[in-house]
Design a protein around this motif. Structure first.
Motif, PDB file in Angstrom:
ATOM      1  N   VAL A 131     -10.406 -43.226 -53.996  1.00  0.00           N
ATOM      2  CA  VAL A 131     -10.070 -43.783 -53.298  1.00  0.00           C
ATOM      3  C   VAL A 131      -9.547 -44.822 -52.256  1.00  0.00           C
ATOM      4  N   VAL A 132      -9.334 -43.775 -51.080  1.00  0.00           N
ATOM      5  CA  VAL A 132      -9.070 -43.773 -50.063  1.00  0.00           C
ATOM      6  C   VAL A 132     -10.328 -44.081 -49.053  1.00  0.00           C
ATOM      7  N   ALA A 133     -11.254 -43.299 -49.560  1.00  0.00           N
ATOM      8  CA  ALA A 133     -12.493 -43.693 -49.016  1.00  0.00           C
ATOM      9  C   ALA A 133     -12.833 -44.807 -49.361  1.00  0.00           C
ATOM     10  N   LEU A 134     -13.368 -45.038 -50.737  1.00  0.00           N
ATOM     11  CA  LEU A 134     -13.976 -46.510 -50.944  1.00  0.00           C
ATOM     12  C   LEU A 134     -12.668 -47.703 -50.216  1.00  0.00           C
ATOM     13  N   THR A 135     -11.523 -47.493 -50.352  1.00  0.00           N
ATOM     14  CA  THR A 135     -10.677 -48.899 -49.750  1.00  0.00           C
ATOM     15  C   THR A 135     -11.405 -48.774 -48.513  1.00  0.00           C
ATOM     16  N   LEU A 136     -11.375 -47.546 -47.589  1.00  0.00           N
ATOM     17  CA  LEU A 136     -11.646 -47.327 -45.980  1.00  0.00           C
ATOM     18  C   LEU A 136     -12.988 -48.288 -45.560  1.00  0.00           C
ATOM     19  N   PHE A 161     -11.715 -37.520 -66.680  1.00  0.00           N
ATOM     20  CA  PHE A 161     -12.508 -38.526 -65.553  1.00  0.00           C
ATOM     21  C   PHE A 161     -12.593 -37.707 -64.395  1.00  0.00           C
ATOM     22  N   VAL A 162     -10.962 -37.559 -64.171  1.00  0.00           N
ATOM     23  CA  VAL A 162     -10.065 -37.230 -63.034  1.00  0.00           C
ATOM     24  C   VAL A 162     -11.185 -35.972 -62.525  1.00  0.00           C
ATOM     25  N   THR A 163     -11.291 -34.789 -63.580  1.00  0.00           N
ATOM     26  CA  THR A 163     -12.402 -33.599 -62.878  1.00  0.00           C
ATOM     27  C   THR A 163     -13.429 -34.602 -63.149  1.00  0.00           C
ATOM     28  N   TRP A 164     -14.238 -34.880 -63.598  1.00  0.00           N
ATOM     29  CA  TRP A 164     -15.771 -35.345 -63.010  1.00  0.00           C
ATOM     30  C   TRP A 164     -15.212 -36.271 -61.803  1.00  0.00           C
ATOM     31  N   VAL A 165     -14.337 -37.260 -61.698  1.00  0.00           N
ATOM     32  CA  VAL A 165     -14.667 -37.603 -59.667  1.00  0.00           C
ATOM     33  C   VAL A 165     -13.849 -36.004 -58.557  1.00  0.00           C
ATOM     34  N   ASP A 166     -13.093 -35.297 -59.169  1.00  0.00           N
ATOM     35  CA  ASP A 166     -12.693 -33.927 -58.244  1.00  0.00           C
ATOM     36  C   ASP A 166     -14.289 -33.670 -57.867  1.00  0.00           C
ATOM     37  N   GLY A 167     -15.013 -33.244 -59.142  1.00  0.00           N
ATOM     38  CA  GLY A 167     -15.991 -31.984 -58.568  1.00  0.00           C
ATOM     39  C   GLY A 167     -16.980 -32.442 -57.692  1.00  0.00           C
ATOM     40  N   LEU A 168     -17.057 -33.980 -57.527  1.00  0.00           N
ATOM     41  CA  LEU A 168     -18.304 -35.199 -56.894  1.00  0.00           C
ATOM     42  C   LEU A 168     -17.808 -35.295 -55.206  1.00  0.00           C
ATOM     43  N   VAL A 169     -16.451 -35.117 -55.617  1.00  0.00           N
ATOM     44  CA  VAL A 169     -15.475 -35.512 -54.400  1.00  0.00           C
ATOM     45  C   VAL A 169     -15.501 -33.810 -53.236  1.00  0.00           C
ATOM     46  N   ARG A 170     -14.641 -33.155 -54.152  1.00  0.00           N
ATOM     47  CA  ARG A 170     -14.385 -31.917 -53.563  1.00  0.00           C
ATOM     48  C   ARG A 170     -15.858 -30.874 -52.473  1.00  0.00           C
ATOM     49  N   PRO A 171     -16.705 -30.699 -53.240  1.00  0.00           N
ATOM     50  CA  PRO A 171     -17.797 -30.676 -51.642  1.00  0.00           C
ATOM     51  C   PRO A 171     -17.664 -31.157 -50.680  1.00  0.00           C
ATOM     52  N   PHE A 172     -17.452 -32.589 -50.169  1.00  0.00           N
ATOM     53  CA  PHE A 172     -17.071 -32.692 -49.295  1.00  0.00           C
ATOM     54  C   PHE A 172     -15.991 -33.216 -48.220  1.00  0.00           C
ATOM     55  N   VAL A 173     -14.945 -32.307 -49.416  1.00  0.00           N
ATOM     56  CA  VAL A 173     -13.996 -32.138 -48.162  1.00  0.00           C
ATOM     57  C   VAL A 173     -13.517 -31.079 -47.624  1.00  0.00           C
ATOM     58  N   PRO A 174     -13.600 -30.643 -46.061  1.00  0.00           N
ATOM     59  CA  PRO A 174     -13.313 -29.498 -45.453  1.00  0.00           C
ATOM     60  C   PRO A 174     -12.278 -28.439 -46.390  1.00  0.00           C
ATOM     61  N   VAL A 175     -12.472 -27.357 -46.521  1.00  0.00           N
ATOM     62  CA  VAL A 175     -11.426 -26.549 -46.781  1.00  0.00           C
ATOM     63  C   VAL A 175     -10.056 -26.815 -45.982  1.00  0.00           C
ATOM     64  N   ALA A 176      -9.882 -26.492 -45.515  1.00  0.00           N
ATOM     65  CA  ALA A 176      -8.609 -27.193 -44.638  1.00  0.00           C
ATOM     66  C   ALA A 176      -7.410 -27.991 -45.456  1.00  0.00           C
ATOM     67  N   TYR A 177      -8.581 -28.696 -46.053  1.00  0.00           N
ATOM     68  CA  TYR A 177      -7.594 -30.229 -46.662  1.00  0.00           C
ATOM     69  C   TYR A 177      -7.793 -30.301 -47.666  1.00  0.00           C
ATOM     70  N   ARG A 178      -7.609 -28.605 -47.869  1.00  0.00           N
ATOM     71  CA  ARG A 178      -7.975 -29.034 -50.092  1.00  0.00           C
ATOM     72  C   ARG A 178      -6.517 -28.633 -50.356  1.00  0.00           C
ATOM     73  N   PRO A 179      -5.424 -28.382 -51.156  1.00  0.00           N
ATOM     74  CA  PRO A 179      -4.581 -28.204 -51.286  1.00  0.00           C
ATOM     75  C   PRO A 179      -4.790 -27.067 -52.090  1.00  0.00           C
ATOM     76  N   GLU A 180      -5.501 -26.961 -52.754  1.00  0.00           N
ATOM     77  CA  GLU A 180      -5.419 -24.760 -53.206  1.00  0.00           C
ATOM     78  C   GLU A 180      -5.634 -24.490 -52.308  1.00  0.00           C
ATOM     79  N   THR A 181      -5.812 -24.678 -50.448  1.00  0.00           N
ATOM     80  CA  THR A 181      -6.106 -23.942 -50.102  1.00  0.00           C
ATOM     81  C   THR A 181      -4.741 -23.198 -49.737  1.00  0.00           C
TER      82      THR A 181
END
Length: 258
Positions: free
Chosen positions: A87-92, A52-72
């Motif tokens: 979770v933060v986006a849905l809460t907002l 589940f965590v990997t599936w959500v990461d695969g959906l959300v990560r393309p919308f996160v800029p590269v500069a804000y990704r932890p693996e950068t």
């Protein structure tokens, strides 16, 4: 007197004979099954959580800029970062929707979707389903019942939903009041049958939806509300009864003396 001429030592009346010595393979099998029972549920739970965590990461990560990704900034990827962002986006989004500006934007988006012929039906149906399932006041699929299915004398567990609409209720035969139910299939409760049943033929039981799902997924092996100690005691009594029956059939028959 030779030792072989002595009569065999028999246990006192009412007591079971001692267990025969178990071999290496029997002990290995018991230890292996015990470890499987302990590690199996833990491994499956971790696997589903990781999926589940990997599936959500695969959906959300393309919308996160590269500069804000932890693996950068890290030499390795950080699993769960996409889930945190979701979770933060849905809460907002929920916070903004509660305001006047957010409601206006949501109404505008719904009006745009309402003008699309195919998307309109899909959106309205999914919206009603989500509002019903995740509403704090909703009662759909929170009550459990029994119906006679698939044949008379055979009872199946169902999740009780809502009464039918006025149009469907007028088309149903008979004078009884009907209600819609969902019958999950075992061992996969996400598939099943949906149908309307008269309330007079529905037996509501005091059981939570989680216990019903556990009962269905285990195919009746895990009974809700049962005490583990009582189940172990019942298994021990069954094993002792079987061992006593086997011991009685294996007793030596005394030789006839002419």
């Amino acid at each position: 007197m030779n030792r072989n001429d002595l009569p065999p030592i028999m246990p006192p009346p009412g007591e079971l004979p001692p267990d025969p010595p178990r071999g290496f393979m029997a002990r290995f099998r018991n230890y292996f099954l015990t470890g499987l029972i302990v590690a199996g549920p833990i491994a499956i739970t971790f696997y589903l959580t990781w999926w589940f965590v990997t599936w959500v990461d695969g959906l959300v990560r393309p919308f996160v800029p590269v500069a804000y990704r932890p693996e950068t900034y890290l030499p390795f990827g950080l699993p769960g970062s996409g889930l945190v962002v979701a979770v933060v986006a849905l809460t907002l989004l929920g916070f903004l929707t509660a305001n006047l500006i957010g409601r206006t934007l949501v109404d505008l988006g719904e009006k745009l979707l309402g003008r699309m012929p195919v998307v309109r039906a899909i959106y309205r149906g999914l919206k009603q389903v989500f509002e019903t399932l995740f509403s704090a006041q909703g009662s759909s699929f929170r009550r459990v019942g029994l119906v006679e299915f698939p044949s008379p004398g055979m009872w199946s567990i169902v999740l009780i939903s809502q009464p039918p609409s006025v149009e469907i209720a007028a088309s149903l035969p008979g004078q009884d009041e009907h209600i819609s139910v969902f019958l999950p299939c075992a061992p996969n409760p996400t598939t099943g049958f949906f149908f309307y049943v008269p309330k007079s033929k529905l037996i509501e039981v005091e059981m939570s939806a989680e216990d019903a799902a556990t009962l269905i997924m285990s195919c009746g092996v895990v009974q809700p509300g049962s005490d583990p100690q009582k189940r172990i005691a019942a298994l021990v009594e069954t094993a002792n009864a079987a061992r006593a029956a086997n011991a009685s059939t294996l007793k030596p028959v005394p030789a006839k003396v002419d």
